[in-house]
Design an enzyme around this catalytic site. Structure first.
Site, short mmCIF file in Angstrom:
data_model
loop_
_atom_site.label_atom_id
_atom_site.label_comp_id
_atom_site.label_asym_id
_atom_site.label_seq_id
_atom_site.Cartn_x
_atom_site.Cartn_y
_atom_site.Cartn_z
N HIS A 23 13.28 -11.83 10.25
CA HIS A 23 13.16 -11.44 11.66
C HIS A 23 12.47 -12.51 12.51
CE1 HIS A 23 13.61 -6.92 10.43
NE2 HIS A 23 14.76 -7.51 10.58
N VAL A 32 6.79 -11.05 10.81
CA VAL A 32 6.85 -12.18 11.74
C VAL A 32 5.47 -12.82 11.87
CG1 VAL A 32 8.81 -11.24 13.03
CG2 VAL A 32 6.50 -10.55 13.67
N ASP A 33 4.54 -12.44 10.99
CA ASP A 33 3.14 -12.86 11.17
C ASP A 33 2.82 -14.23 10.59
OD1 ASP A 33 2.88 -12.37 8.37
OD2 ASP A 33 2.23 -10.31 8.73
P1 NAD Z 1 6.83 -0.28 8.54
O1 NAD Z 1 5.66 -0.24 9.46
O2 NAD Z 1 8.04 0.49 8.86
O3 NAD Z 1 6.39 0.21 7.09
C1 NAD Z 1 5.25 -0.29 6.47
C2 NAD Z 1 5.25 0.23 5.05
O4 NAD Z 1 4.13 -0.35 4.41
C3 NAD Z 1 5.10 1.75 4.92
O5 NAD Z 1 6.09 2.22 4.04
C4 NAD Z 1 3.70 1.93 4.31
O6 NAD Z 1 3.65 3.02 3.40
C5 NAD Z 1 3.54 0.62 3.59
N1 NAD Z 1 2.16 0.19 3.40
C6 NAD Z 1 1.05 0.43 4.13
N2 NAD Z 1 -0.03 -0.17 3.60
C7 NAD Z 1 0.42 -0.83 2.49
C8 NAD Z 1 -0.22 -1.65 1.50
N3 NAD Z 1 -1.52 -1.92 1.54
N4 NAD Z 1 0.57 -2.15 0.51
C9 NAD Z 1 1.88 -1.90 0.46
N5 NAD Z 1 2.53 -1.13 1.35
C10 NAD Z 1 1.80 -0.60 2.35
O7 NAD Z 1 7.14 -1.80 8.28
P2 NAD Z 1 8.48 -2.51 7.95
O8 NAD Z 1 9.26 -1.73 6.95
O9 NAD Z 1 8.17 -3.91 7.67
O10 NAD Z 1 9.16 -2.37 9.38
C11 NAD Z 1 10.11 -3.09 9.70
C12 NAD Z 1 9.84 -3.89 10.98
O11 NAD Z 1 8.50 -3.96 11.46
C13 NAD Z 1 10.20 -5.28 10.68
O12 NAD Z 1 11.18 -5.62 11.58
C14 NAD Z 1 8.98 -6.14 10.91
O13 NAD Z 1 9.37 -7.35 11.53
C15 NAD Z 1 8.18 -5.32 11.82
N6 NAD Z 1 6.70 -5.53 11.71
C16 NAD Z 1 6.17 -6.71 11.27
C17 NAD Z 1 4.76 -6.85 11.17
C18 NAD Z 1 4.20 -8.14 10.65
O14 NAD Z 1 4.75 -9.21 10.85
N7 NAD Z 1 3.06 -8.09 9.92
C19 NAD Z 1 3.93 -5.80 11.51
C20 NAD Z 1 4.52 -4.61 11.97
C21 NAD Z 1 5.91 -4.50 12.04
#
Ligand code: NAD
Ligand code: ZN
Length: 262
Positions: free
Chosen positions: A120, A104-105
């Site tokens: 999302h 969502v960023d």
């Molecule tokens: P998650 O936190 O469940 O999983 C993150 C995954 O990223 C992990 O499997 C981890 O091993 C992996 N990871 C960590 N560093 C990495 C890198 N440098 N390169 C590649 N992979 C890496 O996140 P998710 O599966 O997206 O969770 C789902 C929910 O969390 C979604 O609904 C999402 O909207 C939300 N979310 C979004 C943000 C965002 O918008 N940036 C941040 C946190 C969570």
């Protein structure tokens, strides 16, 4: 990860016309956006049910908005990383490219990616909490900080809510339809998601069922790792950078279409 591990994917990407990439929080990790489930994830400090549900918002909109306003502030200082940049380039290179993101960023859009499906929603979108008839389904608001918290619906003066999909809420049917249509692809790559949040996690299974070559890019094994045709263990920003470099060198040596950035 040995560089030869990339070869089956490079071959397919060099030939492909229809590519779909599904991203999760990990793709934004190198930009400094915290993941939810990592050791230093945002949610180790907060209870999910106190922040990201409609019930939580109904109970305490000020608390929920404080959390979202804080995340918007963090994000305003973040920049797209190499993973976002490579995917943005691919979105212009392939005749049919769809990027489905759970994030969502807004960093994919900021990197210039075309055809982003925001599964999302977005932290930069707002909606009327009351769903007043004059307001659009959502509107863009990139103000950081907000002049007042909680922000108001400009149409009815009532509460505005974040334009994100909360736990227990349904995915927008149009978004779901666009995502399903994008699963008719030759290559489907899932990057930086722990693959535990459904229905997003089920998309790649459907892509495989329809004949796509499926690939996971993640530094860690996930519950879904064994279901992929290829699993590339590494960070998104490293693996995508190396993949892109290989594609470019193959393109310039064979003179195929990838050299001419269509
Ligand atoms: P998650 O936190 O469940 O999983 C993150 C995954 O990223 C992990 O499997 C981890 O091993 C992996 N990871 C960590 N560093 C990495 C890198 N440098 N390169 C590649 N992979 C890496 O996140 P998710 O599966 O997206 O969770 C789902 C929910 O969390 C979604 O609904 C999402 O909207 C939300 N979310 C979004 C943000 C965002 O918008 N940036 C941040 C946190 C969570
Ligand atoms: Zn309203």
């Amino acid at each position: 990860m040995a560089s030869e591990g990339l070869t089956p994917l490079v071959r397919r990407l060099a030939e492909a016309k229809r590519v779909t990439v599904i991203t999760g929080a990990g793709v934004s990790a190198a930009s400094g956006v915290p993941t939810f489930r990592g050791a230093d994830g945002l949610w180790s400090n907060f209870r999910v049910e106190d922040l990201a549900t409609a019930a939580a918002f109904a109970r305490d909109p000020q608390l929920v908005w404080k959390w979202y306003a804080w995340r918007r502030e963090l994000l305003a200082a973040c920049r797209p990383n190499r993973a976002h940049e490579v995917l943005a380039e691919w979105s212009r290179r392939y005749p049919k490219f769809t990027l489905i993101t759970q994030n969502v960023d807004g960093l994919h859009e900021r990197a210039g990616t075309e055809n982003v499906v925001r599964f999302h929603g977005s932290l930069w979108d707002l909606q009327c909490w009351n769903g007043c008839p004059d307001s659009p389904p959502s509107w863009r608001d990139e103000r950081v900080p907000f002049p007042e918290l909680p922000p108001r619906c400009p149409h009815c003066g009532g509460l505005a809510r974040p334009g994100v999909v909360w736990f227990g809420e349904a995915i927008d049917p149009a978004v779901l339809a666009a995502s399903l249509a994008a699963l008719d692809c030759e290559v489907c790559i899932v990057v930086g998601t722990s693959a535990v949040v459904y229905p997003a996690a089920g998309l790649v299974d459907e892509a495989r069922r329809r004949g796509a070559f499926t690939v996971e890019i993640n530094p860690e094994r996930t519950e879904a790792t064994d279901r992929f045709d290829l699993s590339l263990q590494g960070r998104a920003e490293d693996v995508l950078d190396r993949l892109d470099a290989r594609l470019r060198s193959e393109g310039s040596s064979s003179g195929n279409r990838l050299s001419s950035s269509q």
